[in-house]
Design a protein around this motif. Sequence first.
Motif, PDB file in Angstrom:
ATOM      1  N   TYR A 120     -16.298  29.042   2.843  1.00 13.96           N
ATOM      2  CA  TYR A 120     -15.086  29.697   3.159  1.00 13.96           C
ATOM      3  C   TYR A 120     -15.216  31.173   2.440  1.00 13.96           C
ATOM      4  O   TYR A 120     -15.639  31.120   1.517  1.00 13.96           O
ATOM      5  CB  TYR A 120     -13.887  28.984   2.425  1.00 13.96           C
ATOM      6  CG  TYR A 120     -12.652  29.875   2.266  1.00 13.96           C
ATOM      7  CD1 TYR A 120     -12.222  30.385   1.129  1.00 13.96           C
ATOM      8  CD2 TYR A 120     -11.981  29.800   3.375  1.00 13.96           C
ATOM      9  CE1 TYR A 120     -11.194  31.114   1.084  1.00 13.96           C
ATOM     10  CE2 TYR A 120     -10.685  30.911   3.621  1.00 13.96           C
ATOM     11  CZ  TYR A 120     -10.339  31.280   2.223  1.00 13.96           C
ATOM     12  OH  TYR A 120      -9.172  32.413   2.069  1.00 13.96           O
ATOM     13  N   THR A 121     -14.712  32.174   3.027  1.00 12.16           N
ATOM     14  CA  THR A 121     -14.606  33.369   2.494  1.00 12.16           C
ATOM     15  C   THR A 121     -13.478  34.127   2.940  1.00 12.16           C
ATOM     16  O   THR A 121     -12.984  33.790   4.016  1.00 12.16           O
ATOM     17  CB  THR A 121     -15.848  34.039   2.780  1.00 12.16           C
ATOM     18  OG1 THR A 121     -16.031  35.327   2.046  1.00 12.16           O
ATOM     19  CG2 THR A 121     -16.007  34.795   4.156  1.00 12.16           C
ATOM     20  N   ASP A 122     -13.061  35.029   2.102  1.00 11.88           N
ATOM     21  CA  ASP A 122     -11.979  36.033   2.376  1.00 11.88           C
ATOM     22  C   ASP A 122     -12.241  37.547   1.992  1.00 11.88           C
ATOM     23  O   ASP A 122     -12.980  37.616   1.076  1.00 11.88           O
ATOM     24  CB  ASP A 122     -10.478  35.485   1.920  1.00 11.88           C
ATOM     25  CG  ASP A 122     -10.632  35.176   0.352  1.00 11.88           C
ATOM     26  OD1 ASP A 122      -9.822  34.412  -0.021  1.00 11.88           O
ATOM     27  OD2 ASP A 122     -11.458  35.932  -0.258  1.00 11.88           O
ATOM     28  N   VAL A 123     -11.417  38.566   2.750  1.00  9.62           N
ATOM     29  CA  VAL A 123     -11.618  39.759   2.422  1.00  9.62           C
ATOM     30  C   VAL A 123     -10.041  40.127   2.453  1.00  9.62           C
ATOM     31  O   VAL A 123      -9.014  39.623   3.138  1.00  9.62           O
ATOM     32  CB  VAL A 123     -12.429  40.408   3.447  1.00  9.62           C
ATOM     33  CG1 VAL A 123     -13.627  40.110   3.423  1.00  9.62           C
ATOM     34  CG2 VAL A 123     -11.941  40.337   4.874  1.00  9.62           C
ATOM     35  N   VAL A 124      -9.841  41.106   1.820  1.00  7.89           N
ATOM     36  CA  VAL A 124      -8.770  41.856   1.745  1.00  7.89           C
ATOM     37  C   VAL A 124      -8.723  43.293   2.349  1.00  7.89           C
ATOM     38  O   VAL A 124      -9.731  44.107   2.200  1.00  7.89           O
ATOM     39  CB  VAL A 124      -8.172  42.328   0.092  1.00  7.89           C
ATOM     40  CG1 VAL A 124      -6.650  42.842   0.021  1.00  7.89           C
ATOM     41  CG2 VAL A 124      -8.065  41.011  -0.623  1.00  7.89           C
ATOM     42  N   ALA A 125      -7.823  43.398   3.172  1.00  7.13           N
ATOM     43  CA  ALA A 125      -7.905  44.680   4.173  1.00  7.13           C
ATOM     44  C   ALA A 125      -6.646  45.340   4.476  1.00  7.13           C
ATOM     45  O   ALA A 125      -5.550  44.434   4.229  1.00  7.13           O
ATOM     46  CB  ALA A 125      -8.490  44.314   5.330  1.00  7.13           C
TER      47      ALA A 125
ATOM     48  N   SER B 223      -9.778  45.693  10.569  1.00  5.42           N
ATOM     49  CA  SER B 223     -10.871  46.301   9.603  1.00  5.42           C
ATOM     50  C   SER B 223     -11.385  45.212   8.863  1.00  5.42           C
ATOM     51  O   SER B 223     -12.611  45.202   8.171  1.00  5.42           O
ATOM     52  CB  SER B 223     -10.065  47.428   8.607  1.00  5.42           C
ATOM     53  OG  SER B 223      -8.885  46.786   7.887  1.00  5.42           O
ATOM     54  N   GLY B 224     -10.557  44.177   8.504  1.00  4.85           N
ATOM     55  CA  GLY B 224     -10.902  42.974   7.825  1.00  4.85           C
ATOM     56  C   GLY B 224     -11.885  42.079   8.440  1.00  4.85           C
ATOM     57  O   GLY B 224     -13.045  41.678   7.858  1.00  4.85           O
ATOM     58  N   VAL B 225     -11.712  42.042   9.654  1.00  2.00           N
ATOM     59  CA  VAL B 225     -12.673  41.300  10.444  1.00  2.00           C
ATOM     60  C   VAL B 225     -14.043  42.131  10.757  1.00  2.00           C
ATOM     61  O   VAL B 225     -15.020  41.453  10.630  1.00  2.00           O
ATOM     62  CB  VAL B 225     -12.166  40.963  11.960  1.00  2.00           C
ATOM     63  CG1 VAL B 225     -13.133  40.296  12.795  1.00  2.00           C
ATOM     64  CG2 VAL B 225     -11.112  39.901  12.002  1.00  2.00           C
ATOM     65  N   GLN B 226     -13.997  43.352  10.821  1.00  2.00           N
ATOM     66  CA  GLN B 226     -15.187  44.094  10.494  1.00  2.00           C
ATOM     67  C   GLN B 226     -15.964  44.099   9.348  1.00  2.00           C
ATOM     68  O   GLN B 226     -17.087  43.938   9.420  1.00  2.00           O
ATOM     69  CB  GLN B 226     -14.748  45.512  10.854  1.00  2.00           C
ATOM     70  CG  GLN B 226     -14.270  45.881  12.532  1.00  2.00           C
ATOM     71  CD  GLN B 226     -13.675  47.411  12.395  1.00  2.00           C
ATOM     72  OE1 GLN B 226     -13.467  48.069  11.200  1.00  2.00           O
ATOM     73  NE2 GLN B 226     -13.698  47.956  13.613  1.00  2.00           N
ATOM     74  N   MET B 227     -15.117  43.914   8.482  1.00  2.00           N
ATOM     75  CA  MET B 227     -15.887  43.411   7.213  1.00  2.00           C
ATOM     76  C   MET B 227     -16.657  42.228   7.078  1.00  2.00           C
ATOM     77  O   MET B 227     -18.004  42.238   6.533  1.00  2.00           O
ATOM     78  CB  MET B 227     -14.804  43.750   6.080  1.00  2.00           C
ATOM     79  CG  MET B 227     -14.301  44.889   5.631  1.00  2.00           C
ATOM     80  SD  MET B 227     -13.131  44.625   4.155  1.00  2.00           S
ATOM     81  CE  MET B 227     -12.007  46.063   4.288  1.00  2.00           C
TER      82      MET B 227
END
Length: 1036
Positions: free
Chosen positions: A717-722, A727-731
């Motif tokens: 599992y991983t998450d990003v803040v965007a 832009s989050g999916v691009q990260m």
Amino acid sequence: MAELPIPELPTAPARCSGRFTISTLLGMEESGRGPYAPTEGAGCDSTQPTHLSGSTLCTRTFGYNTVDVVPAYEHYANSKGVGDAGKGRPSLADLHSILKPDPGRLCVPVSDPQRSNGLPEAGLEEAAGEPGRAPAPEPVRFGWVKGVMIRCMLNIWGVILYLRLPWITAQAGIALTWLIILMSVTVTTITGLSISAISTNGKVKSGGTYFLISRSLGPELGGSIGLIFAFANAVAVAMHTVGFAETVRDLLQEHNSLIVDPTNDIRIIGVVTVTVLLGISLAGMEWEAKAQILFFLVILVSFINYLVGTVIPATAEKQAKGFFSYRADIFAQNFVPSWRGPEGSFFGLFSIFFPSATGILAGANISGDLKDPAVAIPKGTLMAIFWTTVSYLVLSATIGACVVRDASGSLNDSVAVGSPGCEGLACSFGWNFTACAQRQSCRYGLSNYYQSMSMVSGFGPLITAGIFGATLSSALACLVSAPKVFQCLCRDQLYPLIGFFGKGYGRNSEPIRGYMLTYVIAVGFILIAELNAIAPIISNFFLCSYALINFSCFHASITNSPGWRPSFRYYSKWAALFGATISVVIMFLLTWWAALIAFGIVIFLLGYVLYKKPDVNWGSSMQASSYNMALSYSVGLSEVDEHIKNYRQGPQCLVLTGPPNFRPALVDFVGTFTKNLSLMLCGNVLIGPWKQKMPESRLTADGHTKWLMKRKIKAFYTDVVAEDLRSGVQMLIQAAGLGKMRPNILVLGYKRNWQTASPQSLEDYVGILHDAFDFKYGVCLMRMKEGLNISRVMQAHVNPTFEAAEHPEENGTSGRAAPGTADPAALAGEQQASTVFQSEQGKKTIDIYWLFDDGGLTLLIPYLLGRKKRWGKCKIRVFVGGQINRMDEERKAIVSLLSKFRLGFHEVHILPDINQKPRPEHIKRFDDLIAPFRLNDGFKDEAVVNEMRQGSPWKISDEEVDKNRAKSLRQVRLNEILLDYSQDAALVAITLPIGRKGRCPSSLYMAWLETLSQDLRPPVILTRGNQENVLTFYCQ
């Protein structure tokens, strides 16, 4: 991205033979008529001229002029692994980016209309010859009888059959002799099953044992065993030739006709013999095969001669030598053992007999000269083992029932039956061998006379001819095997200074240089004229090969690689492991010091290859094992910061789940086919200010990981803040993964509320798909009738950026839940849908609509799903588009292609009605669907249209509607077909249509997806690979 200036389209479109150019397609698009939008009334069967020549784009698809192509054999031929762009298949950029003229890649090949989807003629996949050159003559190819069975039987039969098996029967008795035979055959049968499995796991080329081991276990073990196996075969030529020379020398001695002296006679006869055998080999495989058949017939005649001799009443001379025809009391006495001499032990006799059971690799070693190695090697090898085993058992039983253990050979030893002082079984037959038996000086009988078969036979010289046939045929088989194996090893360039011997000559690519090297080695050992010291090493080298073949089969099975799909199913990984272990044990039982020498050589050569690290990648099971270990450790270490980096070519998925417990069906679906197989990474985009969302990320990450572990999903599992979803999916797409263990497929849910969602969220959703394609990802989009997001059921949080009245959209975000009540029935449906992939599917169907060739991902995911227990009873059906006047041809071509992949898909349906016009009410429904998103610009100037679209890029102009009309109607028609064929399926897999970036508005593209998959009860997965092969039918 700036576009290149578009050249003016010439009057006569640019063509090349059987090809069309990118600039031609670009011209057609710019002129307002795309390659997939034929003019009114013009179809594939139309006589009107089109932009393309006679080899029209229609032959690439099922009736539409389009850049996309249907599945075909040529796209997978000669693919070395995942990532190879198939011949004739457009790249992902060709399909979904704006076409631009590219001087370096001007022509895209078009399949021959007579063979669309078809298999090429033999040899088409090899490099084409120079233009104007006469075609190369067809190489000689052998079937399973002539190429494998006879060759293996001749190599298995040897002098031990004639000269040692009667003696072993006298020592061990018939019962233990049968046990020795069956133990030996058990090892060779297990090895035969293993080699059958390996040889049917993809296309087998020349190189035999070396090719099979190296492509299974990798170059390290494959290279070392290939070198010593080729050397062992070369020395075995000398062994068998010396065996023949000794027999001839003995005959000369009997007649006092020696050439020089006993030792030099062996050398002279041996060198002359091996020279003659070399001449037969150099004459070509056809002559060599004819010689083998001659030897085979000679041995059969000698067997028949022996069996006839056993039933002929014994003469006084033969009785004096211990032969009394079939007698029950002789059989009873010889049934039990009578150990004598230093070799009188079970394992001592086993070590003598076992080499006579070897030789099962003779057929596999000429794999490059077989018509169909995948059929010939299993069938021929196993049949050879069966018939030679029968011959051994029959011979030991018959001779044990006819001949006593001890006989003097003197006619003066005949006595009256019942004479006093006579001991032994022969007394009851009127012969007294007591004196020589007590002194152990008897010259005849099974225990003393090696030529007992010749004595029993009807005509003795025929047995001598059989010995000649057995030795010469084995020598000839080894003389052919050694250069063939060595040639393949040389071409792989694993070791220095041997590339010179890899060159092939003639239509069969004969390794003439390898023949000469083998000849020199054989002559060198023949000149020694005493091979008792080297013979155990040769037996150990062969056993070492058996051990590695069995270990290859076991290792490939235990790693559970998707590439391990042998057509031969009658093998067991545990039997293969037993075969490998027992082969090593037998090596030490035979000669322990020779076993140590063999292991020392293997380890030295293994170390050399490990040190040099040759630049080869054959997708070996060692690579698969390394990945499995890395993946298991990574899952176990998911709660700590350390990770093990590795890579495996397979469906490695980045799944936009949001919080994984929001979309359990999506998690379960991907987890089902990635479990213990490949990477699954659940991605979540936290939308909002970084400072506000980072604490939430730290708090929830461990909880989500534990939820995955509790649900028994092996995933990260991983998450990003965007700032926004896209832009989050691009990260995630750029940063997800560790080293080479990175995702190559983006999996996400279908956006059900696209018609009511904010326009920007619609643009972001479609933009995510384009981003995935730009980063060379495959895309798998899942739609369920009840939806995927069960956050309402859980009273969890959804995205706060959407309005409260919206249904939560199906993508990887998190946020706040909308207040209010929901329909209890709808909530119950969503709850039930969340566990659909955890339940037994029963005897339903998995329907695959392989409409366009995406590299095979549309096939691979359902195949991996079907291997799981819950889906194992489902029948898989493959649907492809076709034209009504070519249905039979296209079906045969697809069935043949699928059989090459060994996926087990046998039910193929051609859809000839795919080109029909949809029903008017369905066309109207589509028009109503896109009506709210149309500009209704009335074909105004481009500047006016751009001004009207300012700030509304999702709007559809009238020109875009017209340009994409054919593709739109195709989705409508496909939906009608899906409703007709797949309403009761367990799962429907469809090739995802691609909207060209910058030319297809997001609302029109979503309307296509909505139309294609609407009203379907089963889950629908829309899949599009990255246009590179993920399936191959080759070993390497």
